[in-house]
Design an enzyme around this catalytic site. Structure first.
Site, PDB file in Angstrom:
ATOM      1  N   ARG A 171     -65.256  -6.258  72.614  1.00  0.00           N
ATOM      2  CA  ARG A 171     -66.614  -6.789  72.745  1.00  0.00           C
ATOM      3  C   ARG A 171     -67.262  -6.996  71.374  1.00  0.00           C
ATOM      4  NH1 ARG A 171     -70.228 -10.079  74.784  1.00  0.00           N
ATOM      5  NH2 ARG A 171     -72.354  -9.302  74.531  1.00  0.00           N
ATOM      6  N   ASP A 186     -82.900  -2.438  78.261  1.00  0.00           N
ATOM      7  CA  ASP A 186     -83.150  -3.687  78.994  1.00  0.00           C
ATOM      8  C   ASP A 186     -82.118  -3.978  80.078  1.00  0.00           C
ATOM      9  OD1 ASP A 186     -81.056  -4.233  77.127  1.00  0.00           O
ATOM     10  OD2 ASP A 186     -81.414  -6.354  77.427  1.00  0.00           O
ATOM     11  N   HIS A 227     -78.010   3.809  81.440  1.00  0.00           N
ATOM     12  CA  HIS A 227     -76.717   3.190  81.751  1.00  0.00           C
ATOM     13  C   HIS A 227     -75.969   3.978  82.826  1.00  0.00           C
ATOM     14  CE1 HIS A 227     -76.256   0.679  77.787  1.00  0.00           C
ATOM     15  NE2 HIS A 227     -77.324   0.349  78.508  1.00  0.00           N
ATOM     16  N   ARG A 282     -68.931  -0.618  65.118  1.00  0.00           N
ATOM     17  CA  ARG A 282     -68.785  -0.783  66.567  1.00  0.00           C
ATOM     18  C   ARG A 282     -67.347  -1.172  66.901  1.00  0.00           C
ATOM     19  NH1 ARG A 282     -72.142  -4.697  70.837  1.00  0.00           N
ATOM     20  NH2 ARG A 282     -70.786  -4.252  72.604  1.00  0.00           N
ATOM     21  N   TYR A 341     -73.042  -0.341  84.229  1.00  0.00           N
ATOM     22  CA  TYR A 341     -72.277   0.514  83.322  1.00  0.00           C
ATOM     23  C   TYR A 341     -71.528   1.623  84.044  1.00  0.00           C
ATOM     24  CZ  TYR A 341     -74.083  -1.589  79.047  1.00  0.00           C
ATOM     25  OH  TYR A 341     -74.361  -2.453  78.024  1.00  0.00           O
TER      26      TYR A 341
END
Length: 445
Positions: free
Chosen positions: A288, A172, A202, A95, A268
């Site tokens: 992040r 979620d 999103h 990531r 988003y």
């Protein structure tokens, strides 16, 4: 009426989100009783830290539940009713690369959007399909509730690669935003609201929100969001517990909402409407992924290790996550035919009249023992339709590239993304991502 006890396997047992699911399951045993809970992960050591703590928690709070953690697919997926999947192929190390590689070229790197999301999607498809195959081999009547990101690309891939599988893709983020809406409105629960919503994962908009008496709640929410975004009243008073990146995201929602002042947006959308802002706001040396590794990951593993060392969870600092409550609600709806109304990612098939019939859209559904029944949202405005058509094309091209091993298709997907400024930059990013993902992606030609 006695509810049938369920058997569950959490695929991704070493995830930092797994303890939140466990805590939510234990809090809801009266509504969703469990006979067996299993963890499955291909990283034995990472999973063991979560599993050792879970064993202590279950022994203290629900000793009647049979618990085991395993890396063996047959042991994990045999005799289960539900697979709750939240895998991360490549873990946070990959990531971090998803986020930092695009930023070398002035492009925002993000977990599910743009180049970062595309890179993650190319890693996730094979892993999710593998879990579906394990489930269908060892427990063919089970349902898979998939929370693995990037949900939009994964949903498109499973639609095409495993069209008859009993998989429901969920997210979620709308739940988290609705919790904030409820706080702004002074409601005790988001379940006091009935919502209409449409979009892609999103990438969507609330068009109507009412209380159970039918009163329109949109005007008050719109007035709040256009000024404060999704920052809550308590947070405005300085009581925020959010990490800095999320504080910024919830505040930025006001600028997103201005684009269509009659609706309320998913947060988003900021990446698609203001990609340059997001790139400028980000730190290539601390993204992040770094924030998550330094906060949630350290907290979860240190707390799990503490619990397993002292052999008690009486003062455990692990709590049920928002997304965990959503998974439990969905499992209950299927297991006991509750006809719950939920936002899910499903094939369009007319839910949005003037949109791609095979696009994977996020809309309200009524959920029962046969799965989700999408609720029609009618025709959508040209602004949203145009944005969604562009984004769903990106998602389809990514899946095309994975299936056929096509470099060209993936370059086209990156070029088509609103986050990437031009085809030259798209190619530069793609070539770097290929090198970084040589152990995870199919070979592209």
């Amino acid at each position: 009426m006695t509810l049938k006890k369920q058997s569950i396997v959490v695929a991704g047992g070493g995830s930092t989100f797994t303890p939140g699911i466990v805590m939510m399951l234990l809090e809801n045993l009266d509504k969703f009783p469990i006979r067996s809970l299993k963890f499955y992960d291909n990283d034995k050591e990472r999973q063991k830290q979560i599993a050792d703590a879970t064993e202590v928690i279950i022994k203290e709070r629900a000793p009647e539940i049979e618990f085991k953690a395993t890396t063996d697919p047959e042991e994990a997926f045999t005799d289960v009713d539900f697979v709750m999947a939240h895998i991360r192929v490549g873990k946070y190390a990959m990531r971090e690369k998803d986020e930092k590689i695009p930023m070398k070229y002035g492009v925002i790197g993000q977990e599910t959007c743009g180049p970062g999301g595309i890179a993650y999607g190319m890693r996730s498809i094979g892993g999710v399909v593998e879990i579906i195959d394990y489930m269908e081999k060892y427990s063919p009547d089970a349902w898979m509730l998939n929370y693995s990101n990037p949900a939009a690309i994964v949903a498109e891939a499973t639609r095409r690669l495993r069209p008859d599988s009993k998989i429901i893709n969920i997210c979620d983020m709308p739940v988290g935003i609705e919790l904030r809406m409820a706080e702004v409105l002074g409601l005790e629960s988001r379940k006091e609201m009935d919502v209409r919503y449409y979009g892609l994962n999103h990438f969507g908009w609330w068009t109507d929100i009412r209380d159970k008496e039918g009163n329109d709640l949109m005007p008050k929410l719109i007035d709040w969001v256009k000024e404060h975004g999704y920052i809550t009243p308590k947070e405005l008073e300085g009581a925020s517990e959010e990490e800095p990146s999320w504080e910024y995201t919830f505040g930025k929602a006001k600028e997103v909402q201005w684009l269509d002042p009659d609706t309320l947006p998913n947060t988003y959308l900021k990446y698609y409407f203001y990609p340059q802002d997001e790139a400028e706001h980000s730190d290539i040396n601390y993204t992040r992924a770094n924030e998550v590794m330094d906060n949630r990951e350290k907290h979860v593993f240190s707390e799990c290790n503490r619990i397993s060392n002292i052999k008690t969870a009486e003062d455990a600092k692990l709590v049920a996550d928002d997304h965990a409550s959503y998974i439990v609600d969905l499992a209950r709806a299927i297991a006991y035919n509750t006809k719950e109304r939920m936002l899910l990612i499903v094939p369009n098939h007319g839910a949005i009249e003037n949109f791609d019939a095979e696009g994977m859209v996020e809309v309200p559904c009524i959920v029962g023992s046969q799965g989700p029944e999408p609720m029609t949202q009618g025709s959508i405005p040209r602004f949203q339709k145009g944005l969604m058509e562009q984004q769903v094309a990106v998602e389809k091209l990514v899946v095309d590239a994975w299936i056929t091993g096509s470099y060209q298709k993936l370059w086209q997907a990156l070029t088509l993304s609103r986050i990437v400024p031009n085809a030259r930059v798209a190619k530069q990013i793609l070539d770097d991502l290929i090198e970084a993902n040589e152990d995870f992606w199919p070979v592209l030609k």
